[in-house]
Design a protein around this motif. Structure first.
Motif, short mmCIF file in Angstrom:
data_model
loop_
_atom_site.label_atom_id
_atom_site.label_comp_id
_atom_site.label_asym_id
_atom_site.label_seq_id
_atom_site.Cartn_x
_atom_site.Cartn_y
_atom_site.Cartn_z
N LEU A 133 1.01 -1.33 -0.33
CA LEU A 133 0.00 0.10 -0.03
C LEU A 133 1.32 0.88 0.06
CD1 LEU A 133 -2.81 -0.79 2.31
CD2 LEU A 133 -2.73 -1.35 -0.16
N ALA A 145 1.06 3.84 -2.74
CA ALA A 145 0.40 5.75 -2.71
C ALA A 145 1.68 6.31 -3.57
CB ALA A 145 0.64 5.68 -1.26
N VAL A 147 -4.94 2.15 -4.92
CA VAL A 147 -5.36 3.05 -4.18
C VAL A 147 -5.38 4.38 -5.65
CG1 VAL A 147 -3.18 2.94 -2.60
CG2 VAL A 147 -2.73 4.14 -4.99
N PHE A 163 -3.62 9.70 1.00
CA PHE A 163 -3.38 8.25 1.15
C PHE A 163 -2.36 7.79 2.66
CE2 PHE A 163 -2.64 8.26 -2.64
CZ PHE A 163 -3.38 7.59 -3.52
N ILE A 223 -3.78 4.40 4.99
CA ILE A 223 -3.72 3.34 5.10
C ILE A 223 -2.84 2.96 7.02
CG2 ILE A 223 -1.41 2.60 5.35
CD1 ILE A 223 -1.62 3.85 2.88
N ILE A 239 -8.15 3.58 -0.24
CA ILE A 239 -7.58 2.40 -0.55
C ILE A 239 -8.05 0.84 -0.75
CG2 ILE A 239 -5.34 3.53 -0.07
CD1 ILE A 239 -5.97 2.34 2.47
#
Length: 353
Positions: free
Chosen positions: A165, A169, A198, A213, A217, A239
């Motif tokens: 992730l 991002a 994302v 982001f 996250i 996301i």
């Protein structure tokens, strides 16, 4: 008489084939919504008129091939209104339009008198507000898959998930493209893959995209720790991660694709239920169209006779074998180019959330 009847049957299967192969866009799947209850307007007011104009404008501009559009209706408070839509970066224009149209209709039903509201679908988001400066962090919604990662694999899973992730991002927030969208995957085991996606609204700067982001996250351990899949939906970004492919990417559909779904339905059953009618329609359509052409290809038939029954059957039917081969090749080309996205849309339609 028999030939005429056969042509009628082949025509029926021709339309069936077209329906199966081309009518595969998934119906927009609703995810969540939020209405700001403290801000309301009177029915049949100027604000409501402007809201209807805004939603109509958003829907119309979703046909222009853009995945993002923002506009404002009304020149002064309290009746001015700002709105936008964002479609997922891998979404086709027609699917984007259908999703925005559905969102524009549904948001009026779920938030009938609110001056500020947002609605999320599987492949799009739509929002409006009486404020000209929009908040990109709140409100937020967390959705997760009920199935858990095994305790033994949890530590490694979380580490791979965080790396995936954060990497996506960073790629999206620094993208020079308009959609600020990124997808990727990482191998969990030799048979399992973790998929991630994302996206943030293109109007945000790299800094504010990164902030959005980071917030999304950071919320994963609190809402969705140990879950095999989850989504964090914020106004400015979103996301998602899953242990099955859910976005349109040829790479994302490499084996293993036949994983068991959290909803309890086996992927194999879904794929076979979709593939078998298409294959049957392809075969019947091919024989029908080639029979109508009425040409013979005796030399090619001899090659087909090497199989146990196909040569005799084709020879008696009086079809052109070269025609059959040509059409089968064309159909196979079409399916191999379109099938990955079709499968991804099937998985998206049967979302476990």
């Amino acid at each position: 008489m028999a030939a005429s009847g056969f042509r009628v049957i082949s025509s029926v299967f021709f339309f069936l084939f077209r329906f199966l192969l081309f009518s595969t866009e998934a119906v927009p799947v609703y995810s969540s919504h939020y209405c700001t209850d403290s801000l309301k307007f009177e029915p049949n007011s100027t604000f409501q008129t402007n809201l209807n104009l805004l939603l109509s404008s958003l829907t119309s501009n979703a046909t222009e091939g853009s995945h993002f559009y923002r506009t404002r209706v009304g020149s002064a408070a309290p009746n001015s209104i700002t709105g936008l839509f964002l479609c997922r970066g891998d979404t086709l224009s027609a699917a984007c339009h259908d999703c925005v149209a559905a969102a524009a209709t549904e948001i009026k039903q779920k938030c009938p008198v609110e001056r500020e509201a947002i609605i999320w679908y599987d492949i799009c988001m739509l929002r409006y507000s009486n404020q000209s400066i929009l908040n990109n962090i709140v409100p937020g919604v967390d959705l997760f898959n009920a199935k858990n990662v095994s305790v033994k694999e949890l530590g490694r899973f979380n580490k791979l998930l965080a790396n995936l992730l954060n990497g996506l991002a960073s790629k999206a927030e620094n993208s020079m493209e308009d959609n600020r969208f990124a997808t990727g995957e990482v191998n969990l085991t030799s048979r399992e893959t973790l998929y991630g996606l994302v996206q943030c609204t293109p109007e945000l700067s790299s800094f504010y995209c990164k902030m959005c982001f980071s917030s999304a996250i950071a919320s994963v351990p609190n809402c969705c720790d140990g879950k095999q899949g989850a989504r964090v939906l914020l106004p400015g970004c979103n996301i998602r991660y899953e242990v099955y492919p859910f976005y349109n990417s040829t790479k994302s559909l490499n084996p293993p694709v036949l994983q068991s779904r959290p909803s309890g339905r086996n992927h194999v059953e879904v794929v076979l239920a979709f593939v078998i009618p298409i294959v049957g329609a392809m075969v019947l359509f091919t024989f029908g169209i080639c029979s109508a052409m009425g040409k013979q290809a005796r030399d090619v038939i001899q090659l087909w006779k090497k199989t146990s029954f196909s040569g005799e059957m084709i020879e008696k039917s009086g079809v052109d074998v070269k025609c059959i081969k040509m059409i089968i090749l064309l159909l196979l080309w079409k399916v191999t180019n379109e099938f990955p996205s079709l499968l991804a849309r099937l998985w998206a339609t049967a979302s476990p959330y």
